[in-house]
Design an enzyme around this catalytic site. Structure first.
Site, short mmCIF file in Angstrom:
data_model
loop_
_atom_site.label_atom_id
_atom_site.label_comp_id
_atom_site.label_asym_id
_atom_site.label_seq_id
_atom_site.Cartn_x
_atom_site.Cartn_y
_atom_site.Cartn_z
N SER A 295 46.74 73.46 24.47
CA SER A 295 46.31 73.72 25.85
C SER A 295 44.59 73.58 25.70
CB SER A 295 46.09 75.47 26.32
OG SER A 295 45.56 75.22 27.74
N HIS B 194 34.70 86.14 26.25
CA HIS B 194 35.57 85.61 25.24
C HIS B 194 35.16 86.19 23.80
CE1 HIS B 194 37.72 82.99 27.68
NE2 HIS B 194 36.97 81.97 27.80
N TYR C 78 50.77 86.24 26.66
CA TYR C 78 50.76 85.45 27.65
C TYR C 78 52.72 85.43 27.75
CZ TYR C 78 50.79 80.83 30.13
OH TYR C 78 50.86 79.71 30.98
N LYS D 128 50.00 73.23 32.89
CA LYS D 128 51.63 72.99 32.74
C LYS D 128 52.11 74.59 32.78
CE LYS D 128 53.06 69.13 30.14
NZ LYS D 128 53.83 68.78 29.06
N THR E 188 43.50 83.60 30.65
CA THR E 188 42.45 84.14 31.23
C THR E 188 42.36 84.22 32.75
OG1 THR E 188 41.22 83.22 29.33
CG2 THR E 188 39.93 84.57 30.88
N THR E 189 42.55 83.04 33.19
CA THR E 189 42.45 82.85 34.77
C THR E 189 43.70 83.63 35.38
OG1 THR E 189 42.29 80.44 34.12
CG2 THR E 189 42.29 81.01 36.36
N TRP E 190 44.97 83.67 34.82
CA TRP E 190 45.91 84.38 35.03
C TRP E 190 45.81 85.67 35.16
CZ3 TRP E 190 51.56 84.25 32.46
CH2 TRP E 190 52.46 84.91 33.23
P1 A3P Z 1 48.38 75.14 29.80
O1 A3P Z 1 47.31 74.07 29.41
O2 A3P Z 1 49.33 75.27 28.65
O3 A3P Z 1 49.06 74.41 30.88
P2 A3P Z 1 42.95 79.93 30.35
O4 A3P Z 1 42.81 80.41 31.96
O5 A3P Z 1 42.47 81.04 29.46
O6 A3P Z 1 41.77 79.01 30.41
O7 A3P Z 1 44.23 79.32 30.05
C1 A3P Z 1 44.75 78.22 30.69
C2 A3P Z 1 46.02 78.18 30.57
O8 A3P Z 1 46.87 79.04 31.28
C3 A3P Z 1 46.75 76.70 30.99
O9 A3P Z 1 47.75 76.52 30.00
C4 A3P Z 1 47.06 76.89 32.57
O10 A3P Z 1 48.07 75.99 32.84
C5 A3P Z 1 47.61 78.31 31.93
N1 A3P Z 1 47.75 79.16 33.52
C6 A3P Z 1 46.68 79.12 34.38
N2 A3P Z 1 47.00 80.00 35.52
C7 A3P Z 1 48.31 80.39 35.29
C8 A3P Z 1 49.01 81.35 35.83
N3 A3P Z 1 48.91 81.69 37.30
N4 A3P Z 1 50.30 81.66 35.36
C9 A3P Z 1 50.55 81.18 34.30
N5 A3P Z 1 49.79 80.30 33.56
C10 A3P Z 1 48.63 79.98 34.04
#
Ligand code: A3P
Length: 330
Positions: free
Chosen positions: A166, A136, A225, A293, A76-78
């Site tokens: 995660s 969500h 993803y 990660k 989501t953040t990405w």
């Molecule tokens: P991991 O816990 O496997 O590292 P959300 O944004 O939906 O909460 O998801 C978080 C997951 O996305 C985490 O996975 C996080 O590390 C990963 N994430 C966050 N920013 C990212 C980015 N810019 N590119 C790729 N993955 C990212």
């Protein structure tokens, strides 16, 4: 208790009625003891349930709106960073991007856990178009006006094993009020296999958006993803085209796609001061917990092969016949 009726998008519901209905929803507790309420097919964490109901009852979509949807811990953040950058690329160059000083979750705000949690009727009218929001909630649970208007929905999904792991690490990384410490992934595993997790069941979330994306491809874009990890350029182009702002030949030649993918990359965002410090909405998880990660297949460090097989079998059965599949390793 307040009893005044509040105006809604078609329904008029007194506030205490909302309170009353929440009490009647089926309930469960998640693995750290946080209550979950089952509303319209979704397990909402107790803290977000009023926000979820108000959002569904009040939000009026504009045709120009962009809704980013996901299960938590699916990228989501990405997606927020990418969509914000694509849409606003003519306003901010990558060196001036608000992403450098503001967490993605503050630039693209959640309906249930932010806007409609803070206020039953947030003033979203003054926001300029195109507005970008995130949710969500499942496709079927979205306000009718989102499904019926011309607004666009982008859903990001992640393979269920990495999503689970995660989520385990995310839950472990901060203490919730009234939450008990989480010691082992076994506690999470059992709940997730039964579909009981915040905004779950997982399969219902992905399936709803998957089917909608097949039925209405100009309305719902379904991203994975793992695909973004494999080829961010291709997926950025897909995203821009879907949002009606395709990259021009000149932009492609000038390297605009690469600039955006670099700006939004895990390493870049994670290392920014703003994402290393501070907390989501001041009292929530630390901003850094959204960056861990970012690996495909990291689940193998926490799940045994038999756990993985068991959970994948459940998900496969739930998704049978849908044509949706996941990549679980690099
Ligand atoms: P991991 O816990 O496997 O590292 P959300 O944004 O939906 O909460 O998801 C978080 C997951 O996305 C985490 O996975 C996080 O590390 C990963 N994430 C966050 N920013 C990212 C980015 N810019 N590119 C790729 N993955 C990212």
């Amino acid at each position: 208790m307040e009893t005044t009726s509040i105006s809604t998008n078609g329904e008029s519901v007194p506030r205490d009625e909302i309170q009353g209905s929440v009490a009647g929803f089926p309930g469960e507790k998640n693995w750290v003891g946080v209550p979950l309420h089952f509303y319209k097919g979704v397990w909402y964490p107790a803290f977000a349930i009023r926000g979820a109901i108000s959002f569904r009852q009040h939000f009026i979509a504009r045709d120009t709106d962009i809704i980013l949807a996901s299960m938590p811990k699916s990228g989501t953040t990405w997606l927020k960073a990418l969509a914000f950058s694509v849409v606003n690329r003519n306003i901010y160059s990558p060196t001036e991007s608000p992403l450098l000083t503001t967490p993605p979750h503050d630039l693209v705000r959640f309906f249930e856990m932010d806007l409609y949690l803070k206020s039953q009727l947030p003033d979203l009218e003054q926001l300029p178009s195109p507005r970008i929001f995130s949710s969500h909630s499942h496709y079927e649970t979205l306000p009718q006006s989102i499904r019926e208007s011309g607004c666009k929905i982008v859903y990001i999904c992640r393979n269920p094993l990495d999503q689970l792991v995660s989520q385990f690490h995310f839950t472990r990384s901060f203490k919730r009020k009234n939450g008990k410490p989480l010691s082992s992934i076994d506690e999470v595993f059992d709940h997730v296999c039964r579909g009981i997790q915040s905004y779950g069941p997982f399969w219902d979330s992905v399936l709803g958006y998957w089917k909608a994306s097949l039925e209405r491809p100009d309305k719902v874009l379904f991203l994975k993803y793992e695909d973004l990890k494999e080829d961010i350029t291709l997926n950025l182009k897909k995203l821009a085209e879907f949002l009606g702002v395709p990259f021009t030949e000149k932009e492609e030649k000038d390297g605009v796609i690469e600039e955006i993918s670099r700006l939004c990359s895990f390493d870049n965002l994670r290392n920014l001061e703003v994402n290393r410090t501070g907390f989501y909405q001041n009292t929530g998880p630390s901003n850094s917990t959204y960056f861990r990660k970012a690996k495909v297949g990291d689940w193998c460090n926490d799940l045994t092969p038999s756990m993985a097989e068991h959970f994948l079998k459940i998900v496969e059965e739930k998704l049978a016949g849908s044509g949706l599949s996941f990549k679980v390793s690099e």
